[in-house]
Design an enzyme around this catalytic site. Structure first.
Site, PDB file in Angstrom:
ATOM      1  CG  ASN A  12      47.780  55.903  20.549  1.00  0.00           C
ATOM      2  OD1 ASN A  12      47.425  56.221  19.057  1.00  0.00           O
ATOM      3  ND2 ASN A  12      47.541  54.458  20.803  1.00  0.00           N
ATOM      4  CE  LYS A  14      44.327  54.019  21.691  1.00  0.00           C
ATOM      5  NZ  LYS A  14      43.865  53.161  22.995  1.00  0.00           N
ATOM      6  CG  HIS A  99      48.479  50.315  20.764  1.00  0.00           C
ATOM      7  ND1 HIS A  99      47.507  49.740  20.894  1.00  0.00           N
ATOM      8  CD2 HIS A  99      48.685  51.362  21.633  1.00  0.00           C
ATOM      9  CE1 HIS A  99      46.944  50.424  21.715  1.00  0.00           C
ATOM     10  NE2 HIS A  99      47.422  51.429  22.242  1.00  0.00           N
ATOM     11  CD  GLU A 101      43.837  50.058  20.665  1.00  0.00           C
ATOM     12  OE1 GLU A 101      43.859  50.897  20.003  1.00  0.00           O
ATOM     13  OE2 GLU A 101      43.102  50.379  21.955  1.00  0.00           O
ATOM     14  CD  GLU A 169      49.574  51.789  25.928  1.00  0.00           C
ATOM     15  OE1 GLU A 169      49.346  52.842  26.132  1.00  0.00           O
ATOM     16  OE2 GLU A 169      49.245  51.506  24.757  1.00  0.00           O
ATOM     17  N   GLY A 175      41.483  52.042  27.640  1.00  0.00           N
ATOM     18  CA  GLY A 175      40.037  52.475  27.099  1.00  0.00           C
ATOM     19  C   GLY A 175      38.976  52.106  28.217  1.00  0.00           C
ATOM     20  CB  SER A 214      42.347  54.185  32.048  1.00  0.00           C
ATOM     21  OG  SER A 214      41.523  53.326  31.447  1.00  0.00           O
TER      22      SER A 214
HETATM   23  P1  PGA Z   1      43.491  54.991  26.540  1.00  0.00           P
HETATM   24  O1  PGA Z   1      44.451  54.490  25.605  1.00  0.00           O
HETATM   25  O2  PGA Z   1      44.414  56.099  27.376  1.00  0.00           O
HETATM   26  O3  PGA Z   1      42.622  55.577  26.114  1.00  0.00           O
HETATM   27  O4  PGA Z   1      43.227  53.910  27.772  1.00  0.00           O
HETATM   28  C1  PGA Z   1      45.852  54.376  25.890  1.00  0.00           C
HETATM   29  C2  PGA Z   1      46.551  53.613  24.635  1.00  0.00           C
HETATM   30  O5  PGA Z   1      45.955  52.588  24.166  1.00  0.00           O
HETATM   31  O6  PGA Z   1      47.757  54.112  24.358  1.00  0.00           O
END
Ligand code: PGA
Length: 252
Positions: A12, A14, A99, A101, A169, A175, A214
């Site tokens: 992803n 983003k 997601h 976010e 997640e 992140g 992560s």
């Molecule tokens: P990350 O994000 O691997 O940077 O923690 C995962 C995600 O949001 O899909």
């Protein structure tokens, strides 16, 4: 059972990447060799501006291209939005919906996420539905209830292993470099599998449930081999082909 599910490692990107980033995709395509490609699926979800170009570059390869969001409607007066049909037309094979976010930044409800998953199916896309608890919810001991509730509200009727992937997640792991323990991951994935079975019956056994948050080359092997984990949704570490391929290599 898990042996029947083909692992999926999805990146992803983003809100990252420019047209020059096609070079990084090319490295991923070149590095995804025959033996591994015979065993797992690899998906890259760039920002929408890059889907068409990435899909063109990935054509004929074993790497699929996906999107990060879609609007529930097929077309119309929705300034700035993209329909699942448009994403499909640009070359996407899958779309991430719900997601955390988007749930946080855009106030997306379970009902909206569900409508987006239905839109994905209408356009012939695989829907990757994300669920996961916040830190406060985990600390309050509500993780399993929250995840079950999100799953119930976000997964449409008619889900099957060919049209649905679930991604667990934990919001606090995204992140941050923090990850749940392997046994915590296995516990939540077990609950997701049970909830899916109650909803979908036998189809649940074949439905892939990814872990995300992560995931890095250093922890991929451990996390991806936790109970009931069928792959990863990778954010930051998917931006560099080398790291993304190292994560996929957990299945070598
Ligand atoms: P990350 O994000 O691997 O940077 O923690 C995962 C995600 O949001 O899909």
């Amino acid at each position: 059972m898990a042996g029947a599910r083909r692992p999926l490692v999805a990146g992803n990107w983003k809100m990252n990447g420019f047209r020059s980033s096609v070079a990084e995709l090319a490295k991923t395509i070149e590095g995804f060799d025959g033996a591994l490609a015979g065993r797992i699926d690899l998906l890259v979800c760039p920002p929408a501006t890059l889907i068409a170009e990435f899909a063109e570059r990935a054509r004929g390869s074993k790497v699929a291209i996906g999107a990060q969001d879609c609007h529930p409607k097929p077309s119309g007066a929705h300034t700035g939005d993209l329909s699942a049909e448009m994403l499909r037309d640009a070359g996407a094979a899958a779309v991430i919906v719900g997601h955390s976010e988007r749930r946080a930044d855009h106030g997306e409800s379970n009902a909206l996420v569900r409508a987006k998953a239905e839109a994905a199916w209408r356009a012939g896309l695989l829907a990757i539905v994300c669920v996961g608890e916040t830190r406060a919810e985990r600390e309050a001991g509500r993780t399993l209830a929250v995840v079950a509730e999100q799953l119930k509200g976000s997964v449409p009727d008619g889900a099957n292993p060919a049209n649905l992937v679930v991604a667990y997640e934990p919001v606090w792991a995204i992140g941050t470099g923090l990850t749940p323990t392997v046994s915590d991951v296995a516990e939540v994935h077990g609950v997701i599998r049970r909830e899916l079975a109650a909803r979908l019956g036998e189809a649940a056994a074949g439905t892939r449930v990814l872990y995300g948050g992560s995931v890095k080359p250093e922890n991929a092997r451990e996390l991806l081999h936790a109970g009931d984990v069928d792959g990863a949704l990778v954010g930051g570490a998917s931006l560099k082909a080398e790291d993304f391929l190292k994560i996929a290599a957990a299945y070598r």
